[in-house]
Design a protein around this motif. Structure first.
Motif, PDB file in Angstrom:
ATOM      1  N   ILE A 481     -24.880 -33.670   3.749  1.00  0.00           N
ATOM      2  CA  ILE A 481     -25.487 -32.331   3.747  1.00  0.00           C
ATOM      3  C   ILE A 481     -25.997 -32.029   5.151  1.00  0.00           C
ATOM      4  CG2 ILE A 481     -27.365 -30.923   2.816  1.00  0.00           C
ATOM      5  CD1 ILE A 481     -27.305 -32.817   0.333  1.00  0.00           C
ATOM      6  N   SER A 482     -25.574 -30.903   5.720  1.00  0.00           N
ATOM      7  CA  SER A 482     -26.083 -30.506   7.041  1.00  0.00           C
ATOM      8  C   SER A 482     -27.136 -29.415   6.947  1.00  0.00           C
ATOM      9  CB  SER A 482     -24.932 -30.040   7.937  1.00  0.00           C
ATOM     10  OG  SER A 482     -24.264 -28.924   7.374  1.00  0.00           O
ATOM     11  N   SER A 483     -27.237 -28.761   5.796  1.00  0.00           N
ATOM     12  CA  SER A 483     -28.257 -27.730   5.574  1.00  0.00           C
ATOM     13  C   SER A 483     -28.554 -27.647   4.088  1.00  0.00           C
ATOM     14  CB  SER A 483     -27.770 -26.366   6.073  1.00  0.00           C
ATOM     15  OG  SER A 483     -28.585 -25.320   5.561  1.00  0.00           O
ATOM     16  N   PHE A 484     -29.818 -27.872   3.717  1.00  0.00           N
ATOM     17  CA  PHE A 484     -30.173 -27.754   2.302  1.00  0.00           C
ATOM     18  C   PHE A 484     -29.990 -26.327   1.810  1.00  0.00           C
ATOM     19  CE2 PHE A 484     -32.686 -31.739   3.002  1.00  0.00           C
ATOM     20  CZ  PHE A 484     -31.987 -32.500   2.084  1.00  0.00           C
ATOM     21  N   LYS A 485     -30.208 -25.352   2.673  1.00  0.00           N
ATOM     22  CA  LYS A 485     -30.054 -23.961   2.264  1.00  0.00           C
ATOM     23  C   LYS A 485     -28.607 -23.653   1.885  1.00  0.00           C
ATOM     24  CE  LYS A 485     -30.946 -19.189   3.766  1.00  0.00           C
ATOM     25  NZ  LYS A 485     -29.584 -18.654   3.568  1.00  0.00           N
ATOM     26  N   THR A 486     -27.670 -23.969   2.768  1.00  0.00           N
ATOM     27  CA  THR A 486     -26.274 -23.663   2.448  1.00  0.00           C
ATOM     28  C   THR A 486     -25.739 -24.584   1.350  1.00  0.00           C
ATOM     29  OG1 THR A 486     -25.549 -25.071   4.291  1.00  0.00           O
ATOM     30  CG2 THR A 486     -25.803 -22.716   4.721  1.00  0.00           C
ATOM     31  N   PHE A 487     -26.242 -25.808   1.298  1.00  0.00           N
ATOM     32  CA  PHE A 487     -25.839 -26.713   0.216  1.00  0.00           C
ATOM     33  C   PHE A 487     -26.218 -26.135  -1.140  1.00  0.00           C
ATOM     34  CE2 PHE A 487     -27.686 -29.930  -2.681  1.00  0.00           C
ATOM     35  CZ  PHE A 487     -26.527 -30.528  -3.118  1.00  0.00           C
ATOM     36  N   LEU A 488     -27.472 -25.697  -1.294  1.00  0.00           N
ATOM     37  CA  LEU A 488     -27.927 -25.164  -2.577  1.00  0.00           C
ATOM     38  C   LEU A 488     -27.207 -23.867  -2.924  1.00  0.00           C
ATOM     39  CD1 LEU A 488     -31.748 -25.903  -2.264  1.00  0.00           C
ATOM     40  CD2 LEU A 488     -30.141 -26.999  -3.837  1.00  0.00           C
ATOM     41  N   GLU A 489     -26.820 -23.105  -1.930  1.00  0.00           N
ATOM     42  CA  GLU A 489     -26.098 -21.862  -2.186  1.00  0.00           C
ATOM     43  C   GLU A 489     -24.685 -22.118  -2.722  1.00  0.00           C
ATOM     44  OE1 GLU A 489     -28.077 -18.930   1.238  1.00  0.00           O
ATOM     45  OE2 GLU A 489     -26.255 -20.087   1.667  1.00  0.00           O
ATOM     46  N   LYS A 490     -24.067 -23.240  -2.309  1.00  0.00           N
ATOM     47  CA  LYS A 490     -22.647 -23.411  -2.575  1.00  0.00           C
ATOM     48  C   LYS A 490     -22.306 -24.562  -3.510  1.00  0.00           C
ATOM     49  CE  LYS A 490     -21.338 -21.358   1.847  1.00  0.00           C
ATOM     50  NZ  LYS A 490     -20.676 -21.570   3.163  1.00  0.00           N
ATOM     51  N   THR A 491     -23.279 -25.436  -3.846  1.00  0.00           N
ATOM     52  CA  THR A 491     -22.957 -26.529  -4.755  1.00  0.00           C
ATOM     53  C   THR A 491     -22.672 -25.998  -6.150  1.00  0.00           C
ATOM     54  OG1 THR A 491     -23.632 -28.753  -5.468  1.00  0.00           O
ATOM     55  CG2 THR A 491     -25.327 -27.028  -5.513  1.00  0.00           C
ATOM     56  N   SER A 492     -22.133 -26.828  -7.019  1.00  0.00           N
ATOM     57  CA  SER A 492     -21.813 -26.399  -8.380  1.00  0.00           C
ATOM     58  C   SER A 492     -23.045 -25.789  -9.043  1.00  0.00           C
ATOM     59  CB  SER A 492     -21.327 -27.604  -9.196  1.00  0.00           C
ATOM     60  OG  SER A 492     -20.201 -28.208  -8.585  1.00  0.00           O
ATOM     61  N   PRO A 493     -22.888 -24.661  -9.770  1.00  0.00           N
ATOM     62  CA  PRO A 493     -24.054 -23.964 -10.338  1.00  0.00           C
ATOM     63  C   PRO A 493     -24.913 -24.850 -11.232  1.00  0.00           C
ATOM     64  CG  PRO A 493     -22.095 -22.578 -10.480  1.00  0.00           C
ATOM     65  CD  PRO A 493     -21.633 -23.916 -10.005  1.00  0.00           C
ATOM     66  N   TRP A 494     -24.290 -25.709 -12.044  1.00  0.00           N
ATOM     67  CA  TRP A 494     -25.082 -26.549 -12.948  1.00  0.00           C
ATOM     68  C   TRP A 494     -25.844 -27.621 -12.187  1.00  0.00           C
ATOM     69  CZ3 TRP A 494     -24.324 -31.800 -13.383  1.00  0.00           C
ATOM     70  CH2 TRP A 494     -23.148 -32.310 -12.836  1.00  0.00           C
ATOM     71  N   ARG A 495     -25.351 -27.989 -11.005  1.00  0.00           N
ATOM     72  CA  ARG A 495     -25.993 -29.041 -10.226  1.00  0.00           C
ATOM     73  C   ARG A 495     -27.194 -28.522  -9.438  1.00  0.00           C
ATOM     74  NH1 ARG A 495     -23.773 -33.768  -9.156  1.00  0.00           N
ATOM     75  NH2 ARG A 495     -21.714 -33.003  -9.692  1.00  0.00           N
ATOM     76  N   ARG A 496     -27.208 -27.219  -9.148  1.00  0.00           N
ATOM     77  CA  ARG A 496     -28.243 -26.679  -8.271  1.00  0.00           C
ATOM     78  C   ARG A 496     -29.644 -26.916  -8.827  1.00  0.00           C
ATOM     79  NH1 ARG A 496     -28.760 -20.563  -5.645  1.00  0.00           N
ATOM     80  NH2 ARG A 496     -30.946 -20.774  -5.021  1.00  0.00           N
ATOM     81  N   LYS A 497     -29.844 -26.672 -10.110  1.00  0.00           N
ATOM     82  CA  LYS A 497     -31.175 -26.861 -10.694  1.00  0.00           C
ATOM     83  C   LYS A 497     -31.645 -28.304 -10.569  1.00  0.00           C
ATOM     84  CE  LYS A 497     -33.765 -26.671 -15.028  1.00  0.00           C
ATOM     85  NZ  LYS A 497     -33.699 -26.448 -16.496  1.00  0.00           N
ATOM     86  N   LEU A 498     -30.751 -29.240 -10.800  1.00  0.00           N
ATOM     87  CA  LEU A 498     -31.123 -30.646 -10.700  1.00  0.00           C
ATOM     88  C   LEU A 498     -31.530 -31.008  -9.286  1.00  0.00           C
ATOM     89  CD1 LEU A 498     -28.332 -32.325 -12.865  1.00  0.00           C
ATOM     90  CD2 LEU A 498     -30.637 -31.664 -13.568  1.00  0.00           C
TER      91      LEU A 498
END
Length: 594
Positions: A481-498
């Motif tokens: 991960i190089s940016s938590f912001k862009t990671f959370l925006e683009k990771t799988s929707p079900w994974r984001r909450k976790l």
């Protein structure tokens, strides 16, 4: 000492997921013996297994259907983790069951009569998992539970009238409940305050009790039992280490599990009738996937250690005879070169003791180059297991250190939460104190210390070289991960909450992300960087790698990038792994080699 190429280490195969056939005369398991994980079968009167499946994609798991010789397997495409379910017969033929390749399917077991299976899927909404049952004769699918959350089926109740289900609240918190199939109503069994996990559940023979592992109201995971009529919860075995991998005998008189003592497993058999505990000796390593034979006289499990790569072993419970029954990992070329680690501790900035495994090369001398390898997760733990590329580095004369920095699991709840959200950089700071320990106690060459990690460990690499750039001679980031912001925006929707429960959210923590995200500090990087990623990664999108690679290339910083079009978050195919870690080894030799 003669050095061996990385190919020889990567060609070591693994055996996993052992399951006895209903009659107990053979064991099915998954091995990558052909270079891709497939189902193989070992009969007790034969010395070598036979291949049963012949697919072009990896097989993720195998189980038998109740009262049947049919097996069910899970398979995805290009390591994209969108698992589909299939029936596998003795001829290697597959019958598709789920047949919805754009969605994920998690298997939940077969009914006691073998006529139905259960699974969960995000078919209705990409962020939510509903529950389904499927008839194996007609392949008819019925949705039995809908909820805006992450739900899974764990197993069927012995009566066949209920499903034991799990609601995942976070990676470190969940609940179990009984779903009545006739009405769709759920009776929740584990209502609790605070954070708690309830895992590896098994019904008693009469279906009135549930044996499970939990850390409810305590630091470590212990063995407990729940009376289903009253939800009464009581302990059977508690220790100052986590218990793991609970399994029950078919007659429900024996429980088997392991004790995770600082990353090393100790096996346990608990006799419920006699209230006695039996343990058996194994080398330093990790025991997983324990399963009882149908006659309850034997215990099969996967054993994996730094010097004994993953194979299946069998314990005869009456004679205590322990026998290795598969040898797919055996490699005479390297087996005498493999090295066990020393378990060490170092003090961090706040005097917290941080555990780590320290591997010394057989040719160790003063001023040895060192590779620090950081695990992913972050709610995970580096264990004492075989790692092909780390053993290769040792053979090349590098020392290797694998720390369990704050935030790792295995050392109690408090330790796991020491890196949450705004405390994120404390775990990165732990690495700087490890460097000092290595210089003072590990004969490390201060000019030749490299850092390497995958997934969240890749973030740790990038954070270390951007926030403490002067310490590192080289860095390897794998699917990081190089940016938590862009990671959370683009990771799988079900994974984001976790992930938000651990990392923080864009809505509340964007300013903090801007302060720590490596992508905003690339100008500080001094170490040459190597980056690897799979194009099909559903966990850490490949954009996380490519945005930092592009920034470094724009300012002509030394960066090497390998993109695999047919891999995901994990590199599964043998040739891709050979390409990846041959390149990593060459990179290390260039920058920190002797």
């Amino acid at each position: 000492m003669e050095t061996i190429g990385v190919k020889q280490y990567l060609h070591v195969r693994t055996a996993e997921h052992p399951v006895y056939s209903p009659c107990g005369e053979k064991i099915s398991f998954i091995t990558n013996y052909t270079g891709l994980p497939q189902v193989w079968e070992l009969k007790h009167d034969e010395s070598w297994p036979a291949q049963i499946s012949f697919t072009e994609e990896r097989i993720i798991f195998v189980q038998y259907i109740s009262k049947s010789n049919l097996r069910i397997i899970g398979m995805d495409v290009g390591v994209n983790e969108k698992q589909q379910l299939f029936l596998l017969d003795d001829r290697g033929e597959l019958t598709p069951l789920t047949n919805s390749p754009e969605h994920i399917h998690h298997y939940g077991g077969s009914s006691p009569d073998g006529k139905w299976i259960a699974w969960s899927s995000n078919r209705r909404h990409p962020a939510f998992f509903d529950l389904y049952i499927q008839n194996l004769d007609t392949l008819e699918i019925q949705k039995v539970f809908t909820g805006d959350g992450l739900f899974e089926v764990i197993k069927w109740h012995p009566s066949g009238n209920w499903l034991l289900i799990k609601k995942i609240n976070t990676n470190l918190d969940n609940d179990l409940g009984l779903l009545q199939l006739a009405t769709g109503e759920v009776k929740w069994l584990t209502v609790h305050e605070g954070e708690a996990i309830f895992e590896s559940p098994h019904f008693s023979e009469d279906g009135k009790k549930l044996y499970l592992l939990s850390n409810k109201d305590c630091e470590f995971t212990g063995l407990a039992v729940i009376e289903l009529s009253t939800n009464n919860f009581s302990w059977l075995d508690q220790r100052e280490w986590d218990l793991e991998g609970l399994s029950t005998s078919h007659n429900k008189k024996l429980l088997a599990y392991t004790v995770n003592e600082g990353g090393i497993s100790k096996g346990v058999v608990f006799n419920l009738q006699e209230n006695t505990i039996y343990t058996w000796k194994t080398p330093i390593g990790v025991i997983t996937e324990i399963t009882f034979s149908p006659d309850d006289k034997k215990l099969a499990y996967v054993f994996n250690s730094p010097t004994l790569p993953s194979d299946i072993w069998e314990l005869h419970l009456t004679s205590s005879l322990l026998k290795r029954i598969t040898f797919v990992s055996r490699s005479p070329i390297i087996e005498n070169l493999l090295i066990e680690p020393e378990l060490i501790e170092f003090s961090s900035f706040d005097k917290l003791k941080i555990p780590a495994f320290f591997y010394k090369p057989k040719t160790a001398a003063d001023n040895v180059p060192v590779v620090i390898f950081v695990h992913g997760g972050p709610e995970s733990q580096i264990r004492a297991v075989y790692n092909p590329f780390l053993q290769y580095f040792l053979n090349r004369g590098y020392a290797v250190c694998t720390p369990n920095v704050r935030g790792s699991t295995g050392y109690g709840k408090k330790y796991t939460h020491l890196d949450d959200v705004r405390k994120r950089m404390d775990s990165v700071k732990d690495l700087t104190y490890l460097v000092e320990w290595l210089k003072s106690n590990g004969n490390a060459d201060p000019e030749k210390i490299a850092i390497m990690g995958r997934s969240y460990g890749g973030f740790m690499v990038l954070a270390a070289v951007t926030h403490y750039p002067e310490l590192w001679a080289a860095a390897i980031d794998i699917v990081g991960i190089s940016s938590f912001k862009t990671f959370l925006e683009k990771t799988s929707p079900w994974r984001r909450k976790l992930r938000e429960a651990e990392y923080g959210s864009i809505e509340q923590d964007s300013e903090f992300f801007a302060q720590i995200d490596p992508i905003h500090h690339t100008d500080k990087i001094q170490a040459p960087l190597m980056v690897l990623h799979g194009a099909n990664d559903p966990r850490v999108p490949i954009e996380e790698t490519e945005q930092i690679v592009n920034e470094l290339r724009e300012r002509n910083h030394p960066v090497q990038y390998i993109r695999f079009e047919d891999e995901g978050h994990f590199f599964v195919k043998l040739q891709n792994n050979i390409t990846a870690y041959t390149s990593v080894a060459d990179f290390l030799d260039q920058y920190i080699g002797r």
